[in-house]
Design a protein around this motif. Structure first.
Motif, PDB file in Angstrom:
ATOM      1  N   ILE A  58     114.230   6.133 100.359  1.00 42.66           N
ATOM      2  CA  ILE A  58     114.918   6.538  99.881  1.00 42.66           C
ATOM      3  C   ILE A  58     115.330   7.994 100.670  1.00 42.66           C
ATOM      4  CG2 ILE A  58     117.259   7.625  98.488  1.00 42.66           C
ATOM      5  CD1 ILE A  58     116.015   5.232  96.588  1.00 42.66           C
ATOM      6  N   VAL A  59     114.768   9.284 100.472  1.00 38.78           N
ATOM      7  CA  VAL A  59     114.591  10.714 100.866  1.00 38.78           C
ATOM      8  C   VAL A  59     114.799  10.315 102.315  1.00 38.78           C
ATOM      9  CG1 VAL A  59     112.975  12.875 100.570  1.00 38.78           C
ATOM     10  CG2 VAL A  59     113.193  11.051  98.908  1.00 38.78           C
ATOM     11  N   THR A  60     113.546   9.492 103.019  1.00 38.97           N
ATOM     12  CA  THR A  60     114.166   9.699 104.653  1.00 38.97           C
ATOM     13  C   THR A  60     115.414   9.215 105.201  1.00 38.97           C
ATOM     14  OG1 THR A  60     111.833   8.679 104.935  1.00 38.97           O
ATOM     15  CG2 THR A  60     112.666   8.112 106.764  1.00 38.97           C
ATOM     16  N   GLY A  61     115.958   8.287 103.950  1.00 33.90           N
ATOM     17  CA  GLY A  61     117.452   7.913 104.190  1.00 33.90           C
ATOM     18  C   GLY A  61     118.634   9.337 104.119  1.00 33.90           C
ATOM     19  N   VAL A  62     118.294  10.183 102.955  1.00 31.20           N
ATOM     20  CA  VAL A  62     119.023  10.855 103.396  1.00 31.20           C
ATOM     21  C   VAL A  62     118.702  11.697 104.301  1.00 31.20           C
ATOM     22  CG1 VAL A  62     119.215  12.899 101.490  1.00 31.20           C
ATOM     23  CG2 VAL A  62     118.622  10.935 101.117  1.00 31.20           C
ATOM     24  N   ILE A  63     117.604  11.856 104.982  1.00 30.80           N
ATOM     25  CA  ILE A  63     117.383  13.636 106.010  1.00 30.80           C
ATOM     26  C   ILE A  63     118.135  12.494 107.559  1.00 30.80           C
ATOM     27  CG2 ILE A  63     115.873  13.874 107.339  1.00 30.80           C
ATOM     28  CD1 ILE A  63     113.405  14.097 104.753  1.00 30.80           C
ATOM     29  N   LEU A  64     117.372  11.112 107.503  1.00 30.63           N
ATOM     30  CA  LEU A  64     117.837  10.388 109.160  1.00 30.63           C
ATOM     31  C   LEU A  64     119.687  10.254 109.211  1.00 30.63           C
ATOM     32  CD1 LEU A  64     114.703   7.938 108.911  1.00 30.63           C
ATOM     33  CD2 LEU A  64     115.968  10.136 110.454  1.00 30.63           C
ATOM     34  N   THR A  65     120.273  10.059 107.257  1.00 30.32           N
ATOM     35  CA  THR A  65     121.377   9.849 108.051  1.00 30.32           C
ATOM     36  C   THR A  65     122.509  11.079 108.186  1.00 30.32           C
ATOM     37  OG1 THR A  65     121.141   7.993 105.684  1.00 30.32           O
ATOM     38  CG2 THR A  65     123.349   8.772 106.201  1.00 30.32           C
ATOM     39  N   ASN A  67     124.165  15.198 107.422  1.00 34.74           N
ATOM     40  CA  ASN A  67     124.960  15.951 106.719  1.00 34.74           C
ATOM     41  C   ASN A  67     126.972  14.869 107.092  1.00 34.74           C
ATOM     42  OD1 ASN A  67     126.978  17.542 105.243  1.00 34.74           O
ATOM     43  ND2 ASN A  67     127.797  18.776 107.317  1.00 34.74           N
ATOM     44  N   THR A  68     126.454  13.464 106.365  1.00 39.70           N
ATOM     45  CA  THR A  68     128.034  12.489 105.978  1.00 39.70           C
ATOM     46  C   THR A  68     127.873  12.104 104.867  1.00 39.70           C
ATOM     47  OG1 THR A  68     126.448  10.665 106.019  1.00 39.70           O
ATOM     48  CG2 THR A  68     127.045  11.852 108.667  1.00 39.70           C
ATOM     49  N   TRP A  69     129.114  11.646 104.284  1.00 39.49           N
ATOM     50  CA  TRP A  69     129.555  11.488 103.484  1.00 39.49           C
ATOM     51  C   TRP A  69     128.892  10.085 103.045  1.00 39.49           C
ATOM     52  CZ3 TRP A  69     130.697  14.145  99.564  1.00 39.49           C
ATOM     53  CH2 TRP A  69     131.964  15.894 100.144  1.00 39.49           C
ATOM     54  N   TRP A  70     128.184   9.352 104.339  1.00 36.45           N
ATOM     55  CA  TRP A  70     127.646   8.220 103.585  1.00 36.45           C
ATOM     56  C   TRP A  70     126.676   8.429 102.700  1.00 36.45           C
ATOM     57  CZ3 TRP A  70     129.753   3.746 104.262  1.00 36.45           C
ATOM     58  CH2 TRP A  70     131.112   3.595 105.641  1.00 36.45           C
ATOM     59  N   SER A  71     125.788   9.501 102.977  1.00 42.90           N
ATOM     60  CA  SER A  71     124.574   9.763 102.783  1.00 42.90           C
ATOM     61  C   SER A  71     124.743   9.491 100.866  1.00 42.90           C
ATOM     62  CB  SER A  71     124.522  11.625 102.796  1.00 42.90           C
ATOM     63  OG  SER A  71     123.750  11.118 104.301  1.00 42.90           O
ATOM     64  N   LEU A  72     126.045  10.006 100.461  1.00 40.05           N
ATOM     65  CA  LEU A  72     126.090   9.235  98.483  1.00 40.05           C
ATOM     66  C   LEU A  72     125.982   7.964  98.478  1.00 40.05           C
ATOM     67  CD1 LEU A  72     127.930  12.946  99.304  1.00 40.05           C
ATOM     68  CD2 LEU A  72     129.320  11.794  97.883  1.00 40.05           C
ATOM     69  N   LEU A  73     125.836   7.186  99.391  1.00 38.41           N
ATOM     70  CA  LEU A  73     125.653   5.684  99.012  1.00 38.41           C
ATOM     71  C   LEU A  73     124.173   5.415  98.561  1.00 38.41           C
ATOM     72  CD1 LEU A  73     127.535   3.889 101.699  1.00 38.41           C
ATOM     73  CD2 LEU A  73     128.275   4.038  99.344  1.00 38.41           C
ATOM     74  N   LEU A  74     123.420   6.546  98.738  1.00 39.14           N
ATOM     75  CA  LEU A  74     121.726   6.711  98.484  1.00 39.14           C
ATOM     76  C   LEU A  74     121.530   7.132  97.098  1.00 39.14           C
ATOM     77  CD1 LEU A  74     120.517   7.625 102.121  1.00 39.14           C
ATOM     78  CD2 LEU A  74     120.120   5.624 101.345  1.00 39.14           C
ATOM     79  N   ALA A  75     122.801   7.885  96.587  1.00 38.24           N
ATOM     80  CA  ALA A  75     122.507   8.644  95.298  1.00 38.24           C
ATOM     81  C   ALA A  75     122.302   7.375  94.317  1.00 38.24           C
ATOM     82  CB  ALA A  75     124.078   9.327  95.086  1.00 38.24           C
ATOM     83  N   PRO A  76     123.275   6.859  94.013  1.00 38.17           N
ATOM     84  CA  PRO A  76     122.827   5.229  93.206  1.00 38.17           C
ATOM     85  C   PRO A  76     121.329   4.856  93.640  1.00 38.17           C
ATOM     86  CG  PRO A  76     125.183   5.182  93.993  1.00 38.17           C
ATOM     87  CD  PRO A  76     124.240   6.277  95.127  1.00 38.17           C
ATOM     88  N   LEU A  77     121.441   4.470  94.354  1.00 35.83           N
ATOM     89  CA  LEU A  77     119.830   3.790  94.560  1.00 35.83           C
ATOM     90  C   LEU A  77     118.512   4.649  94.073  1.00 35.83           C
ATOM     91  CD1 LEU A  77     118.568   0.727  95.853  1.00 35.83           C
ATOM     92  CD2 LEU A  77     117.718   2.175  97.919  1.00 35.83           C
ATOM     93  N   LEU A  78     119.117   6.005  94.571  1.00 32.09           N
ATOM     94  CA  LEU A  78     117.897   7.219  93.312  1.00 32.09           C
ATOM     95  C   LEU A  78     117.744   6.939  92.560  1.00 32.09           C
ATOM     96  CD1 LEU A  78     115.436   9.325  94.899  1.00 32.09           C
ATOM     97  CD2 LEU A  78     116.933  10.755  94.794  1.00 32.09           C
ATOM     98  N   ALA A  79     118.944   6.911  91.744  1.00 32.51           N
ATOM     99  CA  ALA A  79     119.156   6.821  90.422  1.00 32.51           C
ATOM    100  C   ALA A  79     118.645   5.953  90.030  1.00 32.51           C
ATOM    101  CB  ALA A  79     120.568   7.086  89.783  1.00 32.51           C
ATOM    102  N   VAL A  80     118.507   4.763  90.520  1.00 33.37           N
ATOM    103  CA  VAL A  80     118.140   3.351  89.865  1.00 33.37           C
ATOM    104  C   VAL A  80     116.301   3.730  89.928  1.00 33.37           C
ATOM    105  CG1 VAL A  80     117.156   0.817  90.418  1.00 33.37           C
ATOM    106  CG2 VAL A  80     120.143   1.634  90.587  1.00 33.37           C
ATOM    107  N   PHE A  81     115.888   4.269  91.009  1.00 28.76           N
ATOM    108  CA  PHE A  81     114.485   3.566  91.215  1.00 28.76           C
ATOM    109  C   PHE A  81     113.897   5.464  90.374  1.00 28.76           C
ATOM    110  CE2 PHE A  81     115.572   0.426  94.174  1.00 28.76           C
ATOM    111  CZ  PHE A  81     113.925   0.083  94.107  1.00 28.76           C
TER     112      PHE A  81
END
Length: 350
Positions: A58-65, A67-81
């Motif tokens: 997930i952290v890697t996904g944030v870095i690779l994604t 500065n876009t709003w698409w990065s926010l889709l990873l926030a719920p996934l990070l909350a779960v884990f």
């Protein structure tokens, strides 16, 4: 949430290793021990490794994604884990993962302080006191009057804004859990001053490291506005997830009378706890806490063994005529919220 005491808590010991002769709990303990359900398992190694890989991904996904709003889709996934991470820290505090106190503390510090920014010592102390006297109004820190109240007597003492909170606490419960992720961090930092110097240094360093790393990740990958939005979504959903996991466990169950009969271990844990029916998905989502009765009777029992102990505990309670509470997930929330609603009823009538 209530504050912890000054002492650094030790992991909660195996439940009643030497129960009084003739106690209601002793035959059940012998049966559970005889089936090897208190023995630790290598299952946790795979679970910890899988969770670490998920967080790293997930952290890697944030870095690779970037500065876009698409990065926010990873926030719920990070909350779960992050909730999975909290469950691992919880199990370490109960010595479910290892009987070595030093190793258990290291696991707890990594998963609590470093990965979540939540003080392991603070949580362990508070949680162990809860396990010792669940739902006891004078001894369980989880039912001390704070943002929420749990008895009519507590409700009558409310005034001002807190009185309004109590009148509406059933409706406000889940919205309030959105703040729980941040509240856990705040309580951890506040508790540092109560800890002995050596523990304070270790815990404080790890808590600060978490905050710095978290802020660095977001601010170097996202604009300030997107970083703030990501953090808000992540922390809110993390708190909601934990609230959904812990809410069904005791709210609305028996509350021992401080001046009444003193219950033995079996009744104290069974009568104050509620189990949640479900399959593998429920077990995963609630981190095994859906077997709350078994967990409270045997806090050092590894999580995968709780479902195996359930038929033994249920049968033992049936034999003794002790009510064994078990319901579905949605109904558990209904029962918990109904209790909070009833507590606030007198204030709404005024």
């Amino acid at each position: 949430m209530p504050e912890a005491t000054t002492a650094v808590a030790e992991p909660f010991p195996a439940a009643r290793d030497t129960p009084p002769a003739g106690s209601e709990f002793a035959p059940l303990l012998r049966t559970v021990r005889g089936q090897g359900l208190l023995e630790r398992r290598t299952w946790y190694g795979l679970g910890i490794a899988t969770n670490a890989l998920a967080l790293a991904g997930i952290v890697t996904g944030v870095i690779l994604t970037g500065n876009t709003w698409w990065s926010l889709l990873l926030a719920p996934l990070l909350a779960v884990f992050c909730a999975r991470t909290a469950f691992i820290g919880h199990d370490a505090g109960h010595s479910q993962i290892t009987g070595d106190r030093t190793a258990a503390r290291v696991i707890g510090l990594i998963h609590g302080n470093l990965l979540l920014g939540m003080s392991y010592a603070w949580w362990n102390d508070k949680h162990n006191r809860h396990h010792a006297n669940p739902n006891h109004i004078d001894k369980d820190p989880d039912v001390v009057a704070d943002v929420l109240v749990f008895t009519g007597e507590q409700a009558r003492e409310r005034s001002g804004f807190r009185r309004w909170l109590t009148r509406n606490q059933a409706w406000l419960f889940f919205p309030l859990t959105l703040l729980e992720g941040v509240a856990l961090k705040v309580h951890g930092f506040r508790d540092l001053r109560r800890q002995p110097p050596r523990e304070r240094a270790v815990e404080g360093l790890l808590l600060v490291t978490h905050v710095v790393a978290y802020a660095t990740l977001l601010l170097t990958s996202l604009s300030p506005g997107k970083a703030l939005a990501f953090a808000a979504i992540h922390q809110a959903l993390f708190g909601l997830h934990l609230g959904m996991a812990f809410a069904p466990n005791h709210k609305g169950m028996e509350m021992p009378d401080p001046n009444g009969e003193r219950w033995g271990h079996l009744r104290r844990q069974v009568l104050t706890s509620r189990n949640i029916r479900g399959g593998a998905l429920t077990d995963w989502f609630l981190g095994g806490l859906n077997y709350q009765i078994e967990h409270h009777l045997f806090p050092s029992m590894p999580r995968p063994h709780l479902r195996l102990a359930q038929p033994l505990v249920r049968a033992h309670c049936r034999e003794l005529g002790i009510p064994y509470a078990e319901t579905g997930l949605v109904d558990s929330y209904r029962q918990a919220l109904s209790h909070l609603h009833r507590v606030g009823e007198p204030l709404r009538a005024q």
